[in-house]
Scaffold this motif. Structure first.
Motif, PDB file in Angstrom:
ATOM      1  N   GLU A 199       6.304  12.401   5.484  1.00 44.31           N
ATOM      2  CA  GLU A 199       6.867  12.093   6.961  1.00 44.31           C
ATOM      3  C   GLU A 199       6.107  10.560   7.709  1.00 44.31           C
ATOM      4  OE1 GLU A 199       6.846  15.832   9.322  1.00 44.31           O
ATOM      5  OE2 GLU A 199       7.869  16.619   8.741  1.00 44.31           O
ATOM      6  N   GLY A 200       5.525  10.405   6.563  1.00 47.00           N
ATOM      7  CA  GLY A 200       4.578   9.498   6.624  1.00 47.00           C
ATOM      8  C   GLY A 200       5.485   8.038   7.240  1.00 47.00           C
ATOM      9  N   PRO A 201       4.868   6.990   7.281  1.00 46.61           N
ATOM     10  CA  PRO A 201       3.760   6.877   7.683  1.00 46.61           C
ATOM     11  C   PRO A 201       3.216   7.773   9.745  1.00 46.61           C
ATOM     12  CG  PRO A 201       4.398   5.199   8.628  1.00 46.61           C
ATOM     13  CD  PRO A 201       5.380   5.587   7.951  1.00 46.61           C
ATOM     14  N   TYR A 202       2.285   8.371   9.411  1.00 46.61           N
ATOM     15  CA  TYR A 202       1.919   9.079  10.894  1.00 46.61           C
ATOM     16  C   TYR A 202       0.840   8.427  11.940  1.00 46.61           C
ATOM     17  CZ  TYR A 202       2.989  12.779   7.581  1.00 46.61           C
ATOM     18  OH  TYR A 202       4.167  13.714   7.038  1.00 46.61           O
ATOM     19  N   ILE A 203       1.424   8.472  12.847  1.00 52.84           N
ATOM     20  CA  ILE A 203       0.878   7.873  14.188  1.00 52.84           C
ATOM     21  C   ILE A 203       0.467   9.211  15.729  1.00 52.84           C
ATOM     22  CG2 ILE A 203       0.843   5.999  16.074  1.00 52.84           C
ATOM     23  CD1 ILE A 203       2.892   4.877  14.430  1.00 52.84           C
ATOM     24  N   GLY A 204      -1.023   9.075  15.303  1.00 46.64           N
ATOM     25  CA  GLY A 204      -1.111  10.695  16.537  1.00 46.64           C
ATOM     26  C   GLY A 204      -2.272   9.548  17.022  1.00 46.64           C
TER      27      GLY A 204
ATOM     28  N   ASP B  55     -10.283   1.475  20.457  1.00 46.17           N
ATOM     29  CA  ASP B  55      -8.938   1.728  20.960  1.00 46.17           C
ATOM     30  C   ASP B  55      -7.568   2.601  19.597  1.00 46.17           C
ATOM     31  OD1 ASP B  55      -7.871  -0.374  19.594  1.00 46.17           O
ATOM     32  OD2 ASP B  55      -6.694  -0.865  21.068  1.00 46.17           O
ATOM     33  N   ARG B  56      -8.383   1.926  18.384  1.00 51.15           N
ATOM     34  CA  ARG B  56      -7.314   3.285  17.176  1.00 51.15           C
ATOM     35  C   ARG B  56      -8.716   3.392  16.149  1.00 51.15           C
ATOM     36  NH1 ARG B  56      -2.443   1.135  16.157  1.00 51.15           N
ATOM     37  NH2 ARG B  56      -2.447   0.082  18.098  1.00 51.15           N
ATOM     38  N   TYR B  57      -8.008   4.045  15.417  1.00 49.69           N
ATOM     39  CA  TYR B  57      -8.506   4.862  14.227  1.00 49.69           C
ATOM     40  C   TYR B  57      -7.851   4.907  13.020  1.00 49.69           C
ATOM     41  CZ  TYR B  57     -12.990   5.233  17.074  1.00 49.69           C
ATOM     42  OH  TYR B  57     -13.540   5.580  17.778  1.00 49.69           O
ATOM     43  N   GLU B  58      -8.201   4.308  11.639  1.00 51.78           N
ATOM     44  CA  GLU B  58      -7.306   4.550  10.612  1.00 51.78           C
ATOM     45  C   GLU B  58      -7.619   5.430  10.141  1.00 51.78           C
ATOM     46  OE1 GLU B  58      -4.381   2.654  10.317  1.00 51.78           O
ATOM     47  OE2 GLU B  58      -4.512   1.632  11.642  1.00 51.78           O
TER      48      GLU B  58
ATOM     49  N   LEU C   6      -3.265  16.867  -9.639  1.00 53.08           N
ATOM     50  CA  LEU C   6      -2.733  15.997  -9.167  1.00 53.08           C
ATOM     51  C   LEU C   6      -3.069  15.850  -7.380  1.00 53.08           C
ATOM     52  CD1 LEU C   6       0.232  16.098 -10.820  1.00 53.08           C
ATOM     53  CD2 LEU C   6      -1.792  15.143 -11.728  1.00 53.08           C
ATOM     54  N   SER C   7      -3.207  14.816  -6.791  1.00 57.13           N
ATOM     55  CA  SER C   7      -3.682  14.900  -5.756  1.00 57.13           C
ATOM     56  C   SER C   7      -2.752  13.344  -4.695  1.00 57.13           C
ATOM     57  CB  SER C   7      -4.666  14.268  -5.102  1.00 57.13           C
ATOM     58  OG  SER C   7      -5.332  13.309  -5.706  1.00 57.13           O
ATOM     59  N   GLY C   8      -1.939  13.253  -3.560  1.00 53.03           N
ATOM     60  CA  GLY C   8      -1.545  12.399  -3.403  1.00 53.03           C
ATOM     61  C   GLY C   8      -2.036  12.614  -1.949  1.00 53.03           C
ATOM     62  N   SER C   9      -2.058  10.873  -1.092  1.00 55.62           N
ATOM     63  CA  SER C   9      -3.126  10.275   0.038  1.00 55.62           C
ATOM     64  C   SER C   9      -2.218   9.280   0.958  1.00 55.62           C
ATOM     65  CB  SER C   9      -3.783   9.682  -0.452  1.00 55.62           C
ATOM     66  OG  SER C   9      -3.562   8.166  -0.580  1.00 55.62           O
ATOM     67  N   THR C  10      -2.587   9.526   2.019  1.00 59.56           N
ATOM     68  CA  THR C  10      -1.573   8.821   3.121  1.00 59.56           C
ATOM     69  C   THR C  10      -2.714   8.708   4.252  1.00 59.56           C
ATOM     70  OG1 THR C  10       0.103   9.581   4.906  1.00 59.56           O
ATOM     71  CG2 THR C  10      -1.527  11.052   4.610  1.00 59.56           C
ATOM     72  N   THR C  11      -2.343   7.531   5.083  1.00 57.81           N
ATOM     73  CA  THR C  11      -3.051   6.695   6.574  1.00 57.81           C
ATOM     74  C   THR C  11      -2.455   7.000   7.735  1.00 57.81           C
ATOM     75  OG1 THR C  11      -3.719   4.887   4.390  1.00 57.81           O
ATOM     76  CG2 THR C  11      -4.297   4.727   7.587  1.00 57.81           C
ATOM     77  N   VAL C  12      -3.791   7.802   8.269  1.00 54.70           N
ATOM     78  CA  VAL C  12      -3.097   8.062   9.423  1.00 54.70           C
ATOM     79  C   VAL C  12      -4.189   7.552  10.993  1.00 54.70           C
ATOM     80  CG1 VAL C  12      -3.039  10.079  11.477  1.00 54.70           C
ATOM     81  CG2 VAL C  12      -2.623  10.304   9.163  1.00 54.70           C
ATOM     82  N   THR C  13      -2.723   6.725  11.027  1.00 47.20           N
ATOM     83  CA  THR C  13      -3.352   5.659  12.558  1.00 47.20           C
ATOM     84  C   THR C  13      -3.806   6.591  14.071  1.00 47.20           C
ATOM     85  OG1 THR C  13      -2.039   4.029  11.721  1.00 47.20           O
ATOM     86  CG2 THR C  13      -2.688   3.375  14.150  1.00 47.20           C
ATOM     87  N   ILE C  14      -4.510   7.021  14.724  1.00 50.13           N
ATOM     88  CA  ILE C  14      -5.300   7.656  15.864  1.00 50.13           C
ATOM     89  C   ILE C  14      -5.324   6.726  16.807  1.00 50.13           C
ATOM     90  CG2 ILE C  14      -6.584   9.888  16.405  1.00 50.13           C
ATOM     91  CD1 ILE C  14      -6.336  10.681  14.002  1.00 50.13           C
TER      92      ILE C  14
END
Length: 805
Positions: free
Chosen positions: A160-165, A229-232, A247-255
């Motif tokens: 469901e990425g990319p994530y923005i919160g 005003d924002r963090y990655e 095994l692993s996977g990653s994603t970037t969440v913009t807050i």
């Protein structure tokens, strides 16, 4: 060698998986085919038990096999197989012949391609056992499944990425921001290949993540949007429950850090200066000031207001909703001569205050605005600003209506000149003195024509006519009593012939163009020329109306069918004015209920005095009537002479029956009196030639002495009736000669006699008295029906007296 060891290891892994999951177990299946149970079938044993059946193990195949040799899957076997190769095994279904191959003799199944459980988890196939010689089914076709065994070959993925919160600034520690979820395509029912745990790779100084749920939370309480005003934040998901080798996977969440109202407004300057001319109209913008706010959105919405009393009176502050600026405008007219500088205190405050941050300080700020008023050359000003004047309508030309005054507001105080805007007084009804401002009448006024006048007066500097002021002036014309009252309409009324005394005929009202302040008061009376009127009376009701009533009983249309009643109306003045109006009253025939049936149109004037115009019109009408009567008489005489000239005329054809009643003695228009008088001489016999005068003492004389007798009409000895005698004789001869014609002559005897009349007989038969010896004055007392008869005999008597004299 290496390849053999690798194939061996895969075989051992397969065996290990089978022991771990299912163990080694055999499955016996006996399926009855369509041909089972036929008579003579050797497959049937005593009691109907089936001897033959399928025997095989549960089939598994490991995914992602990378060996060079086909991977052994399993073996199918029938219990009727004696190992002599007489049975041929075949398979069909998903992957049969391509992915899976079977040894026809032994029944061993091998996988020839690399399988992926994430794409397909199992394969459904059908097995057959046939006689190699006859190709007949020895066993019914049976279905079996080959399951693909999972290995950890898929890493977790954030689908469901990319994530923005987002999270509000200054939120407490542990505030939930959002949740992320990773998906693993491995079999979740087998081992830990699909068990995922979460961790923060970047941004762990400000945020944390729940290892099991993936919920991201704040790690600090001092997040400040105005600072950052924002963090990655990088979130990692690892399968095998985080164990080594997973095994692993990653994603970037913009807050995004959202704003709260934690910053008060602040003016960049403590003082602002503006200037404006003194002639600026009310509502003119002087300038703009703005308070800064570090917040964003609705948290920066401002409200501005004036704090000092002087500023509130002279100036107004509004907020521009688009720019959040304070707009300072003029609220009252400025005057340089009164005050040159104004000081205004303007305050700014947030419209929406967050009660959680009130302890951070006051959310408002103030600044000073200095407004300098600039001097300009202003036009004169009217003082006082009264715009209403009054003048009597009978004021003479040149009368003073009022005075207007205007002054120059500048310090120079220039002289002022006055004028009237002629577009508002095109008829020049008023004039004005250019130096004093006195307004005078220029023409005669009439309130009934124009009760109000609206004019515009101009005031200008004597040496600069461009500086002009205008003032609207309303002049009211006061009323004086210069118009007499008049009847509201040309009234016409109707009265029945059998009307009784005191019966209401008409209610009269009047109109007056004047408008006295105390209201109208009118007085009604009959005009002097109608004071001797005995037919109608006028009653003043005292409410500006009057009522006309009958004064006697009974009216006769034959005598007079129209009455003209002059009415005098007087107002209350001063001075009192009057006028005379005429009420037309028509005598009409009515039924028993008083409803009017018909009215004649011949008019008789009650008044003896007529206006010259009415008299001329009356004479013209009479002249026209006389001409018409003469013309009709001429036509009648011509027609009669034409009839008498015809010898063969039959009088029977001219006998016409009329069932109508004559108009009596007063009806002088129904027949031609002149035609009758031309045949007879109605002279009276003065002597006693016939014998028996009144003085002889006979019966006739006695009767004449006791009663008033009317004149006798006797045949004059010199009258010639030979025309009638000849006509009658001629008709008699014609009737005698024509024997076929029945006689038309008839003799009727009427033996009925009516009752006696109270009036003496008017017949002159057997009356031989002289007309000169009789007095006919008593006929005047017999009423209106015999008035004309009395006039005729009175006239006849006068002629006889003149002849004797």
């Amino acid at each position: 060698m290496a390849k053999g060891l690798q194939g061996f290891s895969w075989t051992m892994l397969l065996l290990f998986c089978a022991i771990q999951e299912l163990g080694a177990w055999a499955m016996h299946t006996a399926v009855e085919g369509p041909g089972l149970g036929q008579p003579g079938d050797p497959a049937l044993l005593a009691g109907g038990r089936v001897k033959r059946g399928w025997v095989w193990n549960q089939f598994f195949v490991v995914e992602e096999y990378t060996g060079t040799e086909p991977l052994y899957v399993g073996k199918i076997h029938s219990d009727s197989d004696e190992g002599d190769g007489s049975i041929k095994y075949t398979i069909s279904g998903e992957g049969a012949g391509t992915i899976f191959l079977i040894d026809e003799i032994t029944g061993d199944i091998h996988a020839t391609e690399r399988l992926d459980r994430e794409q397909k988890t199992f394969y459904t196939l059908r097995a057959q056992a046939r006689d190699r010689q006859t190709d007949q089914l020895l066993e019914p076709e049976s279905e079996f499944i080959i399951k693909v065994q999972d290995i950890n070959d898929s890493e977790p993925r954030f689908l469901e990425g990319p994530y923005i919160g987002s999270v509000a600034e200054l939120s407490p520690i542990g505030t939930s921001v959002m949740q992320v979820m990773a998906s693993d395509a491995d079999d979740p029912t087998y081992g830990s290949s699909a068990r995922v745990v979460y961790s923060v790779l970047e941004g762990e100084q400000h945020f944390t993540v729940d290892s099991k749920t993936g919920v991201i939370r704040t790690a600090v309480a001092d997040l400040d949007r105005e600072t950052q005003d924002r963090y990655e934040v990088v979130i990692r998901a690892t399968d095998m429950a985080g164990q080594l080798g997973g095994l692993s996977g990653s994603t970037t969440v913009t807050i995004v850090v959202t704003d709260v109202n934690d910053n008060p407004p602040r003016f960049p300057q403590k003082m602002y200066q503006f200037s404006i001319v003194e002639t600026a109209p009310v509502g003119t913008a002087i300038g703009r000031v703005k308070a800064e706010d570090s917040d964003v959105g609705e948290n920066t919405d401002m409200t501005y207001q004036v704090k000092d009393e002087e500023g509130v009176e002279m100036f107004k502050v509004t907020t521009d909703s688009n720019t959040q600026e304070a707009v300072i405008t003029v609220q009252k007219p400025l005057d340089y001569e009164s005050k040159k500088v104004h000081t205004v205190v303007v305050e700014a405050l947030n419209k929406f205050v967050d009660p959680r941050f009130v302890d951070l300080g006051t959310f408002r700020d103030q600044t000073i605005v200095r407004v300098s008023v600039l001097d300009v050359d202003e036009p004169p000003e009217f003082r006082p600003p009264s715009n209403l004047m009054e003048v009597q309508e009978d004021a003479h030309v040149g009368s003073v209506v009022g005075v207007v005054t205007a002054l120059d507001p500048d310090t120079a105080n220039h002289p002022v000149r006055y004028a009237i805007d002629r577009s508002t007084d095109a008829e020049r009804i008023f004039d004005i003195d250019a130096n004093t401002g006195a307004i005078v009448t220029g023409k005669v006024l009439d309130r009934e024509t124009a009760g109000w006048h609206n004019i515009t007066v101009l005031a200008m500097e004597a040496d600069n006519h461009s500086q002009v002021s205008r003032a609207s002036l309303r002049i009211r014309i006061l009323d004086v009593n210069d118009n007499p009252p008049e009847l509201a309409t040309p009234y016409e009324a109707a009265v029945c012939e059998d009307a009784k005394p005191g019966q209401l005929i008409q209610t009269i009202s009047v109109v007056d163009r004047d408008e006295p302040q105390s209201g109208h008061h009118f007085y009604f009376t009959l005009a002097p020329e109608a004071t001797n009127n005995h037919h109608f009376s006028l009653l003043d009701i005292k409410d500006n109306t009057a009522a006309v009533h009958t004064q006697r009983m009974g009216f006769n249309r034959q005598e007079q069918d129209v009455y003209l009643l002059p009415i005098l109306v007087v107002d209350s003045g001063p001075p009192a004015l009057s006028s005379t109006g005429t009420l037309t009253i028509r005598v009409c025939g009515c039924d028993s209920n008083g409803a009017i049936q018909s009215c004649n149109s011949t008019a008789y004037v009650v008044s003896a005095t007529l206006s010259p115009g009415a008299l001329i019109a009356l004479l013209v009408c009479i002249l026209i009537l006389i001409v018409l009567v003469l013309l009709i008489l001429t036509l009648k005489r011509h027609h009669k002479s034409h009839l008498t000239s015809e010898d063969d005329e039959d009088m029977r054809d001219n006998v016409i029956k009329y069932n109508d009643e004559g108009g009596g003695e007063q009806d002088t228009e129904a027949y031609d009196m002149s035609a009758l008088r031309s045949l007879y001489d109605f002279s009276e016999i003065k002597g006693g030639d016939g014998g028996g005068g009144p003085g002889e003492g006979g019966p006739s004389g006695n009767l004449a002495s006791e009663l008033h007798v009317l004149p006798q009409w006797v045949q004059s000895p010199d009258l010639d009736f030979s025309v009638f005698r000849d006509y009658i004789c001629k008709k008699v001869e014609q009737a005698d000669e024509d024997l076929s014609v029945p006689p038309y002559d008839s003799f009727q005897t009427y033996a009925f006699e009516g009752s006696d009349s109270p009036v003496p007989s008017l017949s002159s038969i057997n009356t031989w008295s002289s007309g000169s010896e009789q007095d006919f004055s008593y006929l005047g007392g017999w009423g209106p029906r015999f008035r004309q008869l009395a006039a005729l005999y009175a006239g006849r008597r006068g002629e006889e007296d003149s002849e004797e004299s």
